[in-house]
Design an enzyme around this catalytic site. Sequence first.
Site, PDB file in Angstrom:
ATOM      1  N   HIS A   1     -30.270 -56.411 -14.177  1.00 44.58           N
ATOM      2  CA  HIS A   1     -30.417 -55.944 -12.956  1.00 44.58           C
ATOM      3  C   HIS A   1     -29.806 -54.756 -12.403  1.00 44.58           C
ATOM      4  CE1 HIS A   1     -31.587 -57.154  -8.672  1.00 44.58           C
ATOM      5  NE2 HIS A   1     -30.636 -56.057  -8.568  1.00 44.58           N
TER       6      HIS A   1
ATOM      7  N   LEU B   1     -29.629 -56.109  -2.668  1.00 44.98           N
ATOM      8  CA  LEU B   1     -29.398 -55.670  -1.291  1.00 44.98           C
ATOM      9  C   LEU B   1     -30.194 -54.652  -0.772  1.00 44.98           C
ATOM     10  CD1 LEU B   1     -25.536 -55.690  -1.908  1.00 44.98           C
ATOM     11  CD2 LEU B   1     -26.893 -57.376  -0.391  1.00 44.98           C
TER      12      LEU B   1
ATOM     13  N   HIS C   1     -31.253 -50.313 -11.834  1.00 42.74           N
ATOM     14  CA  HIS C   1     -31.028 -49.359 -10.791  1.00 42.74           C
ATOM     15  C   HIS C   1     -30.797 -48.019 -11.411  1.00 42.74           C
ATOM     16  CE1 HIS C   1     -31.384 -51.801  -7.377  1.00 42.74           C
ATOM     17  NE2 HIS C   1     -30.503 -52.589  -7.762  1.00 42.74           N
TER      18      HIS C   1
ATOM     19  N   GLN D   1     -27.363 -47.154  -4.899  1.00 48.27           N
ATOM     20  CA  GLN D   1     -27.953 -47.868  -3.616  1.00 48.27           C
ATOM     21  C   GLN D   1     -27.082 -47.348  -2.538  1.00 48.27           C
ATOM     22  OE1 GLN D   1     -27.313 -51.800  -6.108  1.00 48.27           O
ATOM     23  NE2 GLN D   1     -28.880 -52.403  -4.507  1.00 48.27           N
TER      24      GLN D   1
END
Length: 187
Positions: free
Chosen positions: A155, A114, A159, A51
């Site tokens: 979760h 986010l 990613h 991220q």
Amino acid sequence: MAIREILEVPDPRLKTVSTPVTEFDDELRTLVDDMFETMYAANGIGLAAIQVGVPKRLLVVDLQPEDPDAEPVACDHDGHHHHHQPTRKEPRVFVNPEILDPADELATYQEGCLSVPDIYADVDRPARCRVRWQDLDGNFHEEVMEGLAATCMQHEMDHLEGILFIDHLSRLKRQMALKKLQKLRAA
């Protein structure tokens, strides 16, 4: 320490499958420090390295809510107001995490991300799972997680496979979420 830019959909890098961490060095520690600073600044509870554009199998998590009794604004003697970062209780680092024995029973939580700002949707995931990971020194750990911790870990670990929480939604719901995001950005 530095706040790094958080990638947002539809950045193609978010679809990257991250590679294992092999060097437990100062560079890794700096990345972790930056990830915590970035996550806290954005009021997140979890962040994966991808991220912030680094395709490594690394997560930071702090599930502790902000202290409801904390004074949000402090006043210095010179009269300047300073907004304090929320104090968190349990910063945790997961290097090369793996999920073992996910429960058959599912739990539903409203999730956000986010990288998908201001969009929230219910996602069903295994209610419990055993997680195995390494710490910053390369030592292995295992823990059974349930509740929000289990949801958050799954979760964040998604990613590492290039999967976002909206990918778990039906096609229609996912399209609606992305349209809403476009509208919010245009506003």
